[in-house]
Design a protein around this motif. Structure first.
Motif, PDB file in Angstrom:
ATOM      1  N   HIS A  53      -2.744   5.054   5.824  1.00 48.83           N
ATOM      2  CA  HIS A  53      -3.460   4.584   7.015  1.00 48.83           C
ATOM      3  C   HIS A  53      -4.946   4.379   6.750  1.00 48.83           C
ATOM      4  O   HIS A  53      -5.646   3.734   7.548  1.00 48.83           O
ATOM      5  CB  HIS A  53      -3.275   5.574   8.169  1.00 48.83           C
ATOM      6  N   LEU A  54      -5.448   4.909   5.624  1.00 54.05           N
ATOM      7  CA  LEU A  54      -6.860   4.735   5.265  1.00 54.05           C
ATOM      8  C   LEU A  54      -7.058   3.695   4.167  1.00 54.05           C
ATOM      9  O   LEU A  54      -8.196   3.442   3.764  1.00 54.05           O
ATOM     10  CB  LEU A  54      -7.461   6.071   4.811  1.00 54.05           C
ATOM     11  N   ALA A  55      -5.974   3.079   3.692  1.00 55.37           N
ATOM     12  CA  ALA A  55      -6.076   2.176   2.543  1.00 55.37           C
ATOM     13  C   ALA A  55      -7.045   1.024   2.789  1.00 55.37           C
ATOM     14  O   ALA A  55      -7.696   0.540   1.860  1.00 55.37           O
ATOM     15  CB  ALA A  55      -4.696   1.625   2.192  1.00 55.37           C
ATOM     16  N   PHE A  56      -7.161   0.589   4.061  1.00 57.37           N
ATOM     17  CA  PHE A  56      -8.026  -0.541   4.396  1.00 57.37           C
ATOM     18  C   PHE A  56      -9.336  -0.086   5.047  1.00 57.37           C
ATOM     19  O   PHE A  56     -10.021  -0.892   5.686  1.00 57.37           O
ATOM     20  CB  PHE A  56      -7.283  -1.514   5.318  1.00 57.37           C
ATOM     21  N   HIS A  57      -9.686   1.168   4.861  1.00 56.23           N
ATOM     22  CA  HIS A  57     -10.930   1.703   5.428  1.00 56.23           C
ATOM     23  C   HIS A  57     -11.695   2.425   4.318  1.00 56.23           C
ATOM     24  O   HIS A  57     -11.586   3.657   4.183  1.00 56.23           O
ATOM     25  CB  HIS A  57     -10.619   2.626   6.604  1.00 56.23           C
TER      26      HIS A  57
ATOM     27  N   ARG B  19      -7.878  -0.578  -0.796  1.00 56.30           N
ATOM     28  CA  ARG B  19      -7.087  -1.759  -1.143  1.00 56.30           C
ATOM     29  C   ARG B  19      -7.867  -3.027  -0.829  1.00 56.30           C
ATOM     30  O   ARG B  19      -8.263  -3.253   0.313  1.00 56.30           O
ATOM     31  CB  ARG B  19      -5.766  -1.756  -0.377  1.00 56.30           C
ATOM     32  N   GLY B  20      -8.090  -3.821  -1.859  1.00 50.84           N
ATOM     33  CA  GLY B  20      -8.804  -5.074  -1.690  1.00 50.84           C
ATOM     34  C   GLY B  20     -10.286  -4.981  -1.974  1.00 50.84           C
ATOM     35  O   GLY B  20     -10.973  -6.009  -2.015  1.00 50.84           O
ATOM     36  N   THR B  21     -10.826  -3.760  -2.166  1.00 52.56           N
ATOM     37  CA  THR B  21     -12.249  -3.647  -2.475  1.00 52.56           C
ATOM     38  C   THR B  21     -12.577  -4.357  -3.777  1.00 52.56           C
ATOM     39  O   THR B  21     -13.575  -5.074  -3.890  1.00 52.56           O
ATOM     40  CB  THR B  21     -12.672  -2.171  -2.588  1.00 52.56           C
ATOM     41  N   MET B  22     -11.679  -4.168  -4.762  1.00 51.36           N
ATOM     42  CA  MET B  22     -11.867  -4.809  -6.059  1.00 51.36           C
ATOM     43  C   MET B  22     -11.151  -6.155  -6.109  1.00 51.36           C
ATOM     44  O   MET B  22     -11.747  -7.169  -6.452  1.00 51.36           O
ATOM     45  CB  MET B  22     -11.358  -3.876  -7.163  1.00 51.36           C
ATOM     46  N   ASP B  23      -9.867  -6.159  -5.743  1.00 47.15           N
ATOM     47  CA  ASP B  23      -9.008  -7.335  -5.902  1.00 47.15           C
ATOM     48  C   ASP B  23      -8.583  -7.856  -4.553  1.00 47.15           C
ATOM     49  O   ASP B  23      -7.574  -7.430  -4.010  1.00 47.15           O
ATOM     50  CB  ASP B  23      -7.796  -6.936  -6.756  1.00 47.15           C
ATOM     51  N   MET B  24      -9.267  -8.909  -3.975  1.00 45.75           N
ATOM     52  CA  MET B  24     -10.572  -9.325  -4.452  1.00 45.75           C
ATOM     53  C   MET B  24     -11.485  -9.700  -3.296  1.00 45.75           C
ATOM     54  O   MET B  24     -12.151 -10.697  -3.301  1.00 45.75           O
ATOM     55  CB  MET B  24     -10.447 -10.486  -5.431  1.00 45.75           C
ATOM     56  N   LYS B  25     -11.502  -8.870  -2.270  1.00 37.43           N
ATOM     57  CA  LYS B  25     -12.289  -9.231  -1.097  1.00 37.43           C
ATOM     58  C   LYS B  25     -13.791  -9.142  -1.343  1.00 37.43           C
ATOM     59  O   LYS B  25     -14.565  -9.786  -0.635  1.00 37.43           O
ATOM     60  CB  LYS B  25     -11.855  -8.385   0.099  1.00 37.43           C
ATOM     61  N   MET B  26     -14.192  -8.378  -2.358  1.00 34.33           N
ATOM     62  CA  MET B  26     -15.615  -8.376  -2.678  1.00 34.33           C
ATOM     63  C   MET B  26     -16.049  -9.742  -3.186  1.00 34.33           C
ATOM     64  O   MET B  26     -17.164 -10.191  -2.907  1.00 34.33           O
ATOM     65  CB  MET B  26     -15.921  -7.293  -3.724  1.00 34.33           C
ATOM     66  N   GLY B  27     -15.164 -10.414  -3.915  1.00 32.43           N
ATOM     67  CA  GLY B  27     -15.485 -11.768  -4.356  1.00 32.43           C
ATOM     68  C   GLY B  27     -15.700 -12.695  -3.180  1.00 32.43           C
ATOM     69  O   GLY B  27     -16.647 -13.497  -3.159  1.00 32.43           O
TER      70      GLY B  27
ATOM     71  N   THR C 110       0.795  -1.232   0.000  1.00 25.47           N
ATOM     72  CA  THR C 110       0.000   0.000   0.000  1.00 25.47           C
ATOM     73  C   THR C 110       0.831   1.287   0.000  1.00 25.47           C
ATOM     74  O   THR C 110       0.301   2.374   0.228  1.00 25.47           O
ATOM     75  CB  THR C 110      -0.917   0.026   1.245  1.00 25.47           C
ATOM     76  N   GLU C 111       2.129   1.202  -0.281  1.00 23.22           N
ATOM     77  CA  GLU C 111       2.985   2.387  -0.196  1.00 23.22           C
ATOM     78  C   GLU C 111       2.518   3.518  -1.111  1.00 23.22           C
ATOM     79  O   GLU C 111       2.709   4.705  -0.809  1.00 23.22           O
ATOM     80  CB  GLU C 111       4.435   2.034  -0.553  1.00 23.22           C
TER      81      GLU C 111
END
Length: 539
Positions: free
Chosen positions: A99-103, A135-143, A91-92
């Motif tokens: 700090h907001l990448a996962f929120h 981060r991860g909204t698309m690739d691929m935690k929505m799946g 996430t650099e």
């Protein structure tokens, strides 16, 4: 329906934000902890408290685990496997917003304050209010979230079919999670006497070019293999350059022959593989000196559709032999001009030939000791270990030089395609018709998913037994890197990928379409699952 917790668009959105908040970047402690958090989340459903053997963690590697959750109907054998991965890239690139990448909710809100800093397409999507960033909204935690929703609904409504949720670590690097999952799937099939009918992956719909707003589903996935080479010349002082031959000189001929070489390009059903490129080329000198570099290595990326590892090694060898011929001719011309005796001709060998030669010269025990020193070096990854293994053997067999040693380096993703399978043809038509009728949306079929995908490790078909070429020419095979080819060939079940529409995977503007993620794709996946048991219910 009232007892469903992951069903409405808002519920799905909340679940996605929670799952995304579990930082699971590849090779981090978060990735190791994610399965434990997911298991606790799934245990909120009483079904898994009543059937604890249906929810399990399975070891992958390096302290990482994959998760399986089984919904088992007492009278069903037909089973759909729902596949996803939970690791994300780093996430650099988010800079001071890291700090907001996962929120997602907070990040999306903060981006409004910085919309002028976004590229135009991302800014338009942000201001439309139709996308959720993170981060991860698309690739691929929505799946994964969609598959959790399907499991919950199947339990609540007693669907007459079995579902297995499989979510794995490490898709983004070496797919060690999915490679471990293959053996688990074979074991579960035998343990519960079930029959796999479909492997349904949840990777998102990727844009094909900037500005692409089309929605895609995928009836296969492209393959990837990494031919590699060790170049071994003869060292000398820079003051006597022709008393030796640099590895860089030898390497230049092969790299120029490999880069963008159309002989490696494949086409199928109107789709084509990207051309090969070099991913790495370097000499193996540890520090600067006036000794010429006499050992160098290179990695080449090759995509696959129909070809096996054996096919690629045969092609690679042909290209290398021609490159060596050109190198030798050019070298001899220079030596004649300078009136210098050549030190020898560059030969081409496969790693398996080098290994056999080294065992005869040094003995198997000594070779095993040499390789063990390389393969247990924690400072090197799987690719470096592959190259260094060949290097350490050739150093002790340098009478073979000058030489080009051909090998494979991990990872290897076999190509898979189910476009001609009758079930897939029917399912693609169902999805197309449903999307058009329900949402006025066009669905486009792609035969080969254009990113690497865990579906590569199921439905493996290779009548020529070509995997043995990979095993014999991959120095890390059996010690550091394995592919369960035999078990993969047992999972002869068609594949399909249906996931939410999103954009900019692996970028700071990664985002998922709210309508696609929380409304359209859930309906389409549910329609697909129900179609596989509707006819039986009707009977």
């Amino acid at each position: 329906m009232n007892n469903l917790q992951w069903n409405t668009p808002q519920q799905l959105r909340s679940l996605l934000c929670e799952v995304v908040s579990w930082d699971s970047r590849t090779h981090t402690e978060g990735e190791r902890q994610f399965p434990l958090k997911l298991k606790q989340k799934l245990l909120e459903n009483d079904y898994f408290l009543k059937h604890p053997d249906y929810l399990s963690l399975h070891e992958a590697d390096a302290g990482r685990s994959l998760v399986t959750a089984l919904y088992k109907h007492p009278n069903a054998t037909d089973t759909i496997v729902l596949i996803s991965h939970f690791d994300t890239v780093q996430t650099e690139e988010y800079g001071d917003l890291e700090h907001l990448a996962f929120h997602p909710e907070q990040l999306t809100k903060e981006l409004f304050n910085r919309s002028k800093d976004l590229k135009q397409e991302a800014r338009v999507d942000l201001e439309s209010g139709n996308y959720l960033f993170g981060r991860g909204t698309m690739d691929m935690k929505m799946g994964l979230v969609l598959h959790m929703s399907m499991i919950e609904k199947a339990i609540a409504q007693n669907w007459p079919i079995n579902l297995i949720l499989v979510t794995v670590p490490d898709e983004e690097v070496n797919s060690s999670g999915m490679r471990a999952a293959v053996k688990v799937l074979v074991s579960l099939r035998n343990q519960f006497s079930i029959s796999y009918k479909l492997f349904l992956n949840g990777e998102p719909s990727f844009t094909q070019k900037p500005g692409d707003e089309n929605y895609y589903i995928y009836s296969g996935t492209i393959g990837k293999i990494m031919p590699a080479a060790l170049f071994y010349g003869k060292e000398t002082h820079v003051g006597e350059p022709l008393a030796g031959i640099t590895a860089n000189y030898i390497a230049s001929f092969l790299t120029q022959s490999m880069e963008w070489n159309s002989v490696f390009c494949e086409s199928d059903r109107g789709e084509s593989t990207p051309l090969p490129v070099s991913l790495q080329q370097k000499d193996l000198k540890l520090q600067y000196s006036t000794q010429t570099p006499y050992r160098a290595v290179a990695l080449y990326n090759v995509f696959l559709m129909k070809r096996t590892a054996q096919d690629i090694m045969n092609l690679f060898e042909q290209v290398a032999l021609e490159a060596a011929k050109k190198c030798n001719e050019a070298y001899k011309t220079i030596c004649a001009r300078e009136q210098i005796q050549p030190i020898g001709e560059v030969r081409v060998m496969r790693y398996q030939e080098l290994l056999s030669y080294a065992e005869k010269k040094l003995g198997k025990n000594q070779v095993e000791k040499i390789l063990n020193e390389v393969l247990t070096n924690d400072e090197w990854d799987e690719r470096e270990k592959s190259l260094r293994a060949a290097d350490h053997l050739l150093i002790r067999c340098n009478e073979l030089a000058p030489a080009i040693i051909l090998l494979f380096a991990p990872p290897y993703y076999p190509a898979v395609n189910s476009s001609d399978d009758p079930l897939i043809e029917e399912t693609v038509q169902l999805v197309t018709d449903s999307a058009s009728k329900e949402f006025g949306m066009q669905v486009n079929q792609i035969h080969y998913f254009n990113g690497l995908c865990d579906l590569s490790y199921v439905n493996y078909q290779d009548e020529s037994d070509g995997w043995t070429t990979f095993e014999q020419n991959t120095p890390t095979w059996g010690a550091v890197y394995n592919i369960p080819f035999q078990e993969m060939s047992e999972l002869q079940t068609p594949v399909l990928n249906i996931g939410p529409f999103g954009k900019d995977a692996h970028q700071s503007t990664e985002r998922v379409s709210i309508e696609s993620a929380f409304v359209q794709t859930p309906m389409l996946i549910e329609r697909v699952i129900k179609s596989l048991f509707a006819s039986k219910v009707a009977k």
